[in-house]
Design a protein around this motif. Sequence first.
Motif, PDB file in Angstrom:
ATOM      1  N   PHE A  60       0.864  -1.182   0.000  1.00 43.71           N
ATOM      2  CA  PHE A  60       0.000   0.000   0.000  1.00 43.71           C
ATOM      3  C   PHE A  60       0.908   1.242   0.000  1.00 43.71           C
ATOM      4  N   PRO A  61       1.415   1.686  -1.147  1.00 39.42           N
ATOM      5  CA  PRO A  61       2.362   2.804  -1.168  1.00 39.42           C
ATOM      6  C   PRO A  61       1.778   4.068  -0.552  1.00 39.42           C
ATOM      7  N   HIS A  62       2.479   4.618   0.433  1.00 40.40           N
ATOM      8  CA  HIS A  62       2.064   5.847   1.088  1.00 40.40           C
ATOM      9  C   HIS A  62       3.276   6.429   1.803  1.00 40.40           C
ATOM     10  N   TRP A  63       3.362   7.629   2.169  1.00 43.32           N
ATOM     11  CA  TRP A  63       2.420   8.699   1.828  1.00 43.32           C
ATOM     12  C   TRP A  63       2.915   9.361   0.535  1.00 43.32           C
ATOM     13  N   ILE A  64       2.033   9.744  -0.356  1.00 44.93           N
ATOM     14  CA  ILE A  64       2.432  10.352  -1.622  1.00 44.93           C
ATOM     15  C   ILE A  64       2.023  11.828  -1.635  1.00 44.93           C
ATOM     16  N   ASP A  65       2.672  12.592  -2.492  1.00 44.55           N
ATOM     17  CA  ASP A  65       2.305  13.993  -2.724  1.00 44.55           C
ATOM     18  C   ASP A  65       1.594  14.058  -4.070  1.00 44.55           C
ATOM     19  N   ALA A  66       0.327  13.700  -4.072  1.00 44.63           N
ATOM     20  CA  ALA A  66      -0.407  13.517  -5.326  1.00 44.63           C
ATOM     21  C   ALA A  66      -0.596  14.812  -6.101  1.00 44.63           C
ATOM     22  N   ASP A  67      -0.745  15.937  -5.421  1.00 43.89           N
ATOM     23  CA  ASP A  67      -0.986  17.186  -6.138  1.00 43.89           C
ATOM     24  C   ASP A  67       0.287  18.005  -6.327  1.00 43.89           C
ATOM     25  N   GLY A  68       1.445  17.459  -5.884  1.00 49.37           N
ATOM     26  CA  GLY A  68       2.724  18.095  -6.153  1.00 49.37           C
ATOM     27  C   GLY A  68       2.942  19.427  -5.468  1.00 49.37           C
TER      28      GLY A  68
ATOM     29  N   THR B 273       0.349  13.104   1.787  1.00 44.89           N
ATOM     30  CA  THR B 273      -0.991  12.846   2.318  1.00 44.89           C
ATOM     31  C   THR B 273      -1.071  13.065   3.819  1.00 44.89           C
ATOM     32  N   ARG B 274      -0.070  12.591   4.562  1.00 47.89           N
ATOM     33  CA  ARG B 274      -0.079  12.799   6.015  1.00 47.89           C
ATOM     34  C   ARG B 274      -0.241  14.286   6.349  1.00 47.89           C
ATOM     35  N   TYR B 275       0.539  15.136   5.675  1.00 45.72           N
ATOM     36  CA  TYR B 275       0.484  16.562   5.969  1.00 45.72           C
ATOM     37  C   TYR B 275      -0.795  17.211   5.456  1.00 45.72           C
TER      38      TYR B 275
ATOM     39  N   PHE C 178      -8.440   4.686   8.677  1.00 44.12           N
ATOM     40  CA  PHE C 178      -9.566   4.348   9.537  1.00 44.12           C
ATOM     41  C   PHE C 178      -9.841   2.848   9.525  1.00 44.12           C
ATOM     42  N   VAL C 179      -9.947   2.266   8.336  1.00 43.01           N
ATOM     43  CA  VAL C 179      -9.905   0.808   8.200  1.00 43.01           C
ATOM     44  C   VAL C 179      -8.443   0.482   7.929  1.00 43.01           C
ATOM     45  N   PRO C 180      -7.732  -0.116   8.889  1.00 36.27           N
ATOM     46  CA  PRO C 180      -6.284  -0.317   8.755  1.00 36.27           C
ATOM     47  C   PRO C 180      -5.909  -1.068   7.483  1.00 36.27           C
ATOM     48  N   LEU C 181      -4.685  -0.844   7.036  1.00 37.09           N
ATOM     49  CA  LEU C 181      -4.242  -1.452   5.781  1.00 37.09           C
ATOM     50  C   LEU C 181      -4.346  -2.967   5.816  1.00 37.09           C
ATOM     51  N   ALA C 182      -3.932  -3.574   6.928  1.00 38.75           N
ATOM     52  CA  ALA C 182      -4.011  -5.039   7.031  1.00 38.75           C
ATOM     53  C   ALA C 182      -5.458  -5.511   7.001  1.00 38.75           C
ATOM     54  N   GLU C 183      -6.344  -4.775   7.661  1.00 39.42           N
ATOM     55  CA  GLU C 183      -7.761  -5.124   7.659  1.00 39.42           C
ATOM     56  C   GLU C 183      -8.342  -4.977   6.264  1.00 39.42           C
TER      57      GLU C 183
ATOM     58  N   ALA D  75      -4.634   3.964   0.288  1.00 37.03           N
ATOM     59  CA  ALA D  75      -3.758   4.398   1.367  1.00 37.03           C
ATOM     60  C   ALA D  75      -3.605   5.909   1.430  1.00 37.03           C
ATOM     61  N   ASN D  76      -4.004   6.610   0.372  1.00 35.48           N
ATOM     62  CA  ASN D  76      -3.860   8.067   0.304  1.00 35.48           C
ATOM     63  C   ASN D  76      -5.184   8.753  -0.025  1.00 35.48           C
ATOM     64  N   ASP D  77      -6.289   8.186   0.435  1.00 37.26           N
ATOM     65  CA  ASP D  77      -7.622   8.646   0.048  1.00 37.26           C
ATOM     66  C   ASP D  77      -7.982   9.959   0.733  1.00 37.26           C
ATOM     67  N   LEU D  78      -7.902  11.051  -0.036  1.00 40.44           N
ATOM     68  CA  LEU D  78      -8.336  12.356   0.460  1.00 40.44           C
ATOM     69  C   LEU D  78      -9.714  12.727  -0.070  1.00 40.44           C
ATOM     70  N   GLY D  79     -10.371  11.774  -0.727  1.00 39.29           N
ATOM     71  CA  GLY D  79     -11.678  12.048  -1.320  1.00 39.29           C
ATOM     72  C   GLY D  79     -12.830  11.937  -0.354  1.00 39.29           C
ATOM     73  N   ASP D  80     -12.587  11.379   0.837  1.00 38.62           N
ATOM     74  CA  ASP D  80     -13.630  11.255   1.856  1.00 38.62           C
ATOM     75  C   ASP D  80     -12.943  11.362   3.208  1.00 38.62           C
ATOM     76  N   ALA D  81     -13.323  12.339   3.990  1.00 36.73           N
ATOM     77  CA  ALA D  81     -12.647  12.609   5.261  1.00 36.73           C
ATOM     78  C   ALA D  81     -12.808  11.498   6.278  1.00 36.73           C
ATOM     79  N   ARG D  82     -13.661  10.513   5.986  1.00 33.75           N
ATOM     80  CA  ARG D  82     -13.854   9.410   6.937  1.00 33.75           C
ATOM     81  C   ARG D  82     -12.818   8.303   6.772  1.00 33.75           C
ATOM     82  N   THR D  83     -11.956   8.383   5.776  1.00 31.85           N
ATOM     83  CA  THR D  83     -11.012   7.292   5.543  1.00 31.85           C
ATOM     84  C   THR D  83      -9.674   7.504   6.236  1.00 31.85           C
ATOM     85  N   LEU D  84      -9.331   8.747   6.587  1.00 31.48           N
ATOM     86  CA  LEU D  84      -8.084   9.066   7.276  1.00 31.48           C
ATOM     87  C   LEU D  84      -8.389  10.031   8.408  1.00 31.48           C
TER      88      LEU D  84
END
Length: 356
Positions: A63-71, A76-78, A122-127, A145-154
């Motif tokens: 699960f590659p993370h954390w990425i800077d998707a928008d450059g 993602t963490r930040y 929120f749902v752990p990677l292993a889960e 692993a980098n889902d910023l599309g829904d605030a409930r995932t991170l």
Amino acid sequence: MSTPHRTAWLMAATLALAATATVVGLGVAQPAQAATITKPLRTLIADLPVATEVRTGYNRDLFPHWIDADGDGCNTRYEVLIAEAVTAPTVGSGCSLTGGRWFSYYDGVYWTLPADLDVDHFVPLAEAWDSGARNWTTAQRQSYANDLGDARTLAAVTDNVNQSKGDKDPAEWMPPLTSVYCRYIAEWAAAKTRWGLTVDTAEKSSLTSRAAACTNVTITVVTVLGGGGGSTPTPTASAPAACTGTNGTNVTIPDTGATVSSTITISGCSRPASATATIEVHVVHAYRGDVVISLVAPDGTAYSLKAYDSADSAANVDTTYTRNLSSETAAGAWSLRIYDAYTGDTGYLDTWTLRV
């Protein structure tokens, strides 16, 4: 930094747990079958498909993370920390954050240092792997692993509380703050629905029994994969092989000039390391100028990341470094070495992530 949709959810979630998430182009796979689902909480849980979990083959590096998707320089963490701050931080060089304040809803505690917070999947990677993500492509797991599309995932939460959660589901772990139980199970059900993940029997039973004591609020979810079926999703474009690792075991930095180290072992990557490898480092220390940091490759070659700087009196190191490591092999044991170059204060390495 693409954060308004997260902020809106955080404001609304405490009132109704029914905010509509907006899917945005931040590394999230968005196949054509994505749909909007709106259901009462208890119905959403009842409709989660039950299946036996399978852990075989799991590796966090899948699960590659954390990425800077928008450059924009913030990964993602930040992005999550910036979005969830109750007092907005100043964003400095390397996306260093100062002056912010955060609320961890799991335990009801406020924090002012980013290093005191983990960004929880929120749902752990292993889960997620156990519940269907083992059938996904690497690109889809990166999107998850980098889902910023829904605030409930991170969620940014107290680090040791997140560590106590580990990879447990709601049958095995709930937040210390009992008053947030209804919010927690609603967000769990929303995240599993969004990504088409299954639940096991004990998990389904726990969610069902807890929901019976909650207001049956209406929840809206924009699905990314499966719509709740947990089946193999439609493949998206492939991503480069994941050569990523994280070490979150705290290592004390003594006030003696002694060098301490923390190791990440990269496996399954039979290629050279990247020319733009990133090393994300979080160190808690009263004077970051005193901290000297280097990265040591599997062959023993040392790469300087941070030198002693007597003029830098700010606290903590929260920085992502970029180095050309193309002369190295990606696979192997990589070590982060740290020492305190000046007497008077101790600190600790909180966590570091290597992507080669």
